[in-house]
Design a protein around this motif. Structure first.
Motif, PDB file in Angstrom:
ATOM      1  N   ILE A   1      -0.351  -5.012   0.432  1.00 42.84           N
ATOM      2  CA  ILE A   1      -1.269  -3.125   0.546  1.00 42.84           C
ATOM      3  C   ILE A   1      -1.367  -3.680  -0.973  1.00 42.84           C
ATOM      4  O   ILE A   1      -2.858  -4.033  -1.297  1.00 42.84           O
ATOM      5  CB  ILE A   1      -0.444  -2.595   1.007  1.00 42.84           C
ATOM      6  CG1 ILE A   1      -0.842  -2.265   2.029  1.00 42.84           C
ATOM      7  CG2 ILE A   1      -1.893  -1.476   0.198  1.00 42.84           C
ATOM      8  CD1 ILE A   1      -1.140  -0.417   2.662  1.00 42.84           C
TER       9      ILE A   1
ATOM     10  N   ARG B   1      -3.985  -6.470  -2.002  1.00 39.48           N
ATOM     11  CA  ARG B   1      -5.059  -6.844  -1.213  1.00 39.48           C
ATOM     12  C   ARG B   1      -6.017  -6.401  -2.389  1.00 39.48           C
ATOM     13  O   ARG B   1      -6.953  -6.170  -3.007  1.00 39.48           O
ATOM     14  CB  ARG B   1      -5.166  -6.205   0.194  1.00 39.48           C
ATOM     15  CG  ARG B   1      -5.106  -7.235   1.363  1.00 39.48           C
ATOM     16  CD  ARG B   1      -5.560  -7.119   1.976  1.00 39.48           C
ATOM     17  NE  ARG B   1      -5.595  -5.475   2.864  1.00 39.48           N
ATOM     18  CZ  ARG B   1      -3.988  -5.111   3.610  1.00 39.48           C
ATOM     19  NH1 ARG B   1      -3.584  -6.354   3.656  1.00 39.48           N
ATOM     20  NH2 ARG B   1      -3.580  -3.776   3.550  1.00 39.48           N
ATOM     21  N   VAL B   2      -5.187  -4.854  -3.192  1.00 37.74           N
ATOM     22  CA  VAL B   2      -5.736  -3.874  -3.739  1.00 37.74           C
ATOM     23  C   VAL B   2      -6.060  -4.703  -4.967  1.00 37.74           C
ATOM     24  O   VAL B   2      -7.078  -5.157  -6.131  1.00 37.74           O
ATOM     25  CB  VAL B   2      -4.963  -3.183  -4.380  1.00 37.74           C
ATOM     26  CG1 VAL B   2      -5.537  -1.815  -5.279  1.00 37.74           C
ATOM     27  CG2 VAL B   2      -5.059  -1.838  -2.461  1.00 37.74           C
TER      28      VAL B   2
ATOM     29  N   THR C   1      -4.357   1.707   6.569  1.00 34.17           N
ATOM     30  CA  THR C   1      -5.144   2.069   5.732  1.00 34.17           C
ATOM     31  C   THR C   1      -5.373   3.110   4.815  1.00 34.17           C
ATOM     32  O   THR C   1      -5.680   2.954   3.431  1.00 34.17           O
ATOM     33  CB  THR C   1      -6.406   2.089   6.979  1.00 34.17           C
ATOM     34  OG1 THR C   1      -6.387   1.084   7.715  1.00 34.17           O
ATOM     35  CG2 THR C   1      -8.182   2.563   6.039  1.00 34.17           C
TER      36      THR C   1
ATOM     37  N   GLU D   1      -2.860   2.057   1.625  1.00 34.09           N
ATOM     38  CA  GLU D   1      -4.125   0.578   1.017  1.00 34.09           C
ATOM     39  C   GLU D   1      -4.609   1.960   0.192  1.00 34.09           C
ATOM     40  O   GLU D   1      -4.929   1.958  -1.402  1.00 34.09           O
ATOM     41  CB  GLU D   1      -4.615   0.045   1.562  1.00 34.09           C
ATOM     42  CG  GLU D   1      -5.686  -1.044   0.527  1.00 34.09           C
ATOM     43  CD  GLU D   1      -5.676  -2.195   1.821  1.00 34.09           C
ATOM     44  OE1 GLU D   1      -6.759  -2.871   1.650  1.00 34.09           O
ATOM     45  OE2 GLU D   1      -5.749  -1.606   2.926  1.00 34.09           O
ATOM     46  N   GLN D   2      -5.364   2.890   0.543  1.00 27.38           N
ATOM     47  CA  GLN D   2      -5.875   4.468  -0.878  1.00 27.38           C
ATOM     48  C   GLN D   2      -5.469   3.699  -1.305  1.00 27.38           C
ATOM     49  O   GLN D   2      -5.765   5.180  -2.391  1.00 27.38           O
ATOM     50  CB  GLN D   2      -6.840   4.702   0.356  1.00 27.38           C
ATOM     51  CG  GLN D   2      -7.477   5.534  -0.312  1.00 27.38           C
ATOM     52  CD  GLN D   2      -8.698   7.324   1.199  1.00 27.38           C
ATOM     53  OE1 GLN D   2      -7.420   7.363   1.374  1.00 27.38           O
ATOM     54  NE2 GLN D   2      -9.275   7.772   0.802  1.00 27.38           N
TER      55      GLN D   2
ATOM     56  N   GLY E   1      -4.413   2.110  -3.448  1.00 27.11           N
ATOM     57  CA  GLY E   1      -5.857   1.543  -5.313  1.00 27.11           C
ATOM     58  C   GLY E   1      -6.596   2.260  -5.924  1.00 27.11           C
ATOM     59  O   GLY E   1      -6.297   2.235  -6.607  1.00 27.11           O
TER      60      GLY E   1
END
Length: 543
Positions: free
Chosen positions: A383, A386-387, A415, A418-419, A422
């Motif tokens: 994760i 990806r961020v 999800t 990940e937020q 992020g």
């Protein structure tokens, strides 16, 4: 009289008798051990005498063989005589407590020295080639007498030591028999006196103990107890304790009934409060959704009419230029159109855009509590990567260095997490200090004592930092500390807190203004996939 005093009186006399027998047993055991030690000592002495005699006899046989064969090179090693002399010294040390045996050991040494002189003379004759003279010496009866003297001395020494060994073995056997008799007497006496003492003590206590046992059973069945047993000893005091315990148990039962009633009442109140909170939360979410929806239409109208006013200003500007007004009048009207009206329209559009963003943020914040999470194993390292990949443009523009430590797997919604990362990493990038090289680190830290089911992650930067006074309201919605540094509505950290708390963890921050900020968040470890996240996990983590 106390039970301990009675017991001591009944045990004192048998104990004195047993102590006397025990002293005799200890003395007999010491005598037996001493006798056995001396018996072992005699065996050791006999082995030493045999070790002295055997080399001499072997050397005598070898010397005779050399005389018969005429071997002129045969010689007795000096080491053998040194070893024999050393063994004699040891023998003297072993029998140092027996003067007669010491004297016999000295005679053995003298006999062996005489034999050694005779043997050295025979070997000298063999080396000089005088074999005939050697044979004559062996035929001489005095040759046997030299060796026989050694045997005789050693035999006399061994006979005396065997006599001592027999006497010591007999003494050891006698001591062991005496020890066994004393042990048997001590055991039988202990059993006899224990039986007598027990009978005397039990005769007066059996009835009172039975009454005490009956009261204990009544107490276990929560029944009324019998009257107190007479006396001032431990049994009477224990009976008093049982009655006091019974009274306190009855009082505890009354308190328990009252507490259960209060607990049921409070549980009902808590259920009603929870239901009220649920309804209020649902109403708040519906209100936010309704208000957001209702505000959309006026904002669209404001945005549309502001554009129409811009077009109308353009038309008005063209009409003024084509009119017959004086230059001063036209200049005044154009300044009103270009400066006052245009600035007012620009502020209006900015406010409309800001209101639209706030409405979107409210909708996102309200949806966080309604989204159903798909719980699974989540690779946090994947994760975070990806961020970081998605933010490469901003990271390169800021010249920031990203350091990612080893990140474990957790249990949650991929999800939503990940937020979370992020928002945290994005804030770290946006609020770096432009006057120095940016550095952002993502890793884990050990959980505090007592928290074994959560993993603690951190996102650390060396950016602008947060004032200490602002830390308590940091995770509230619409809180912006550096509004002129990066765009946003101030709901990112509020979203982070709601997502993390829904996962059973918590989020907090430590910061020094001007030095940087570290955000911490706790998430359930991957081993918890078979258990629901308890509501108490959040409160435990906050303590």
């Amino acid at each position: 009289m106390r039970l301990t005093t009675k017991g001591l009186l009944l045990i004192a006399i048998p104990a004195l008798f047993e102590l006397a027998l025990l002293a005799g047993v200890v003395e007999a055991q010491a005598d037996a051990a001493n006798a056995e030690r001396w018996a072992i000592h005699s065996q050791d002495v006999l082995r030493h005498t045999t070790a002295i005699l055997d080399p001499v006899q072997f050397e005598s046989v070898r010397l005779r063989g050399s005389a018969v064969s005429g071997d002129a090179g045969a010689a007795t090693p000096i080491a053998m005589w040194m070893d024999i002399d050393r063994r004699i010294d040891q023998l003297v040390e072993l029998v140092a407590d027996n003067p007669s045996q010491v004297e016999r050991a000295v005679q053995i040494r003298q006999a062996i020295q005489s034999y050694r002189q005779w043997s050295d003379r025979i070997q000298d004759l063999l080396r000089s080639g005088r074999r005939a003279e050697v044979l004559d010496r062996f035929r001489d009866p005095t040759a046997e007498a030299v060796l026989d003297r050694v045997r005789t001395r050693i035999t006399a020494f061994q006979q005396e030591e065997r006599r001592l060994d027999i006497a010591r073995t007999a003494a050891a056997a006698t001591a062991r028999e005496r020890q066994q008799m004393l042990v048997v007497a001590a055991v039988l006496g202990s059993i006899l006196f224990a039986g007598i003492a027990f009978g005397l003590l039990a005769r007066g206590l059996r009835g009172r103990l039975a009454a005490l046992s009956s009261n204990a059973q009544r107490l276990a069945r929560n029944e009324p107890l019998a009257p107190l047993a007479p006396g001032t000893d431990e049994i009477a005091r224990l009976d008093v304790t049982l009655h006091e315990t019974s009274r306190r148990l009855l009082e505890a039962d009354r308190l328990q009934a009252r507490f259960q009633s209060d607990l049921a009442r409070r549980a009902g109140e808590l259920a009603r409060i929870n239901e009220t909170l649920r309804q209020q939360t649902q109403e708040n979410e519906m209100f936010i959704h309704s208000v957001s929806h209702d505000l959309r239409s006026p904002l669209v109208n404001l945005q549309g009419f502001s554009k129409e006013l811009i077009h109308a200003c353009d038309d008005l500007r063209a009409a003024v230029r084509a009119s017959s007004l004086t230059a001063t009048q036209r200049g005044h009207i154009e300044r009103l159109i270009d400066e006052d009206i245009s600035e007012a329209l620009r502020y209006l559009q900015t406010a409309v855009l800001r209101a639209s963003h706030i409405i979107d943020a409210l909708l996102r914040l309200s949806r966080v509590g309604r989204v159903e999470y798909r719980q699974q194993h989540v690779d946090v390292a994947d994760i975070v990567q990806r961020v970081i990949d998605a933010m490469q443009v901003s990271i390169r523009a800021r010249g920031a260095q990203i350091i990612v430590r080893e990140l474990p797997t957790v249990w949650g919604d991929a999800t939503a997490l990940e937020q979370v990362f992020g928002n945290l990493i994005g804030n770290a990038v946006n609020y770096l200090n432009p006057s120095r090289e940016g550095r952002i680190e993502i890793g884990t830290t050990p959980a505090p004592p007592g928290v074994h089911s959560l993993r603690i992650f951190y996102v650390r930067d060396n950016g602008l930092g947060i004032p200490e006074v602002a830390l308590p309201r940091l995770f509230n919605a619409f809180q912006r500390l550096h509004g002129n540094v990066a765009p946003g509505e101030g709901v990112g950290l509020a979203l982070v807190r709601r997502v993390v708390e829904r996962h059973g963890g918590r989020v907090w921050a430590e910061s020094v203004e001007g030095a940087g900020t570290t955000f911490y968040l706790s998430l359930p470890e991957a081993a918890r996939e078979t258990r629901d996240v308890p509501d108490v996990a959040v409160s435990e983590a906050k303590t």
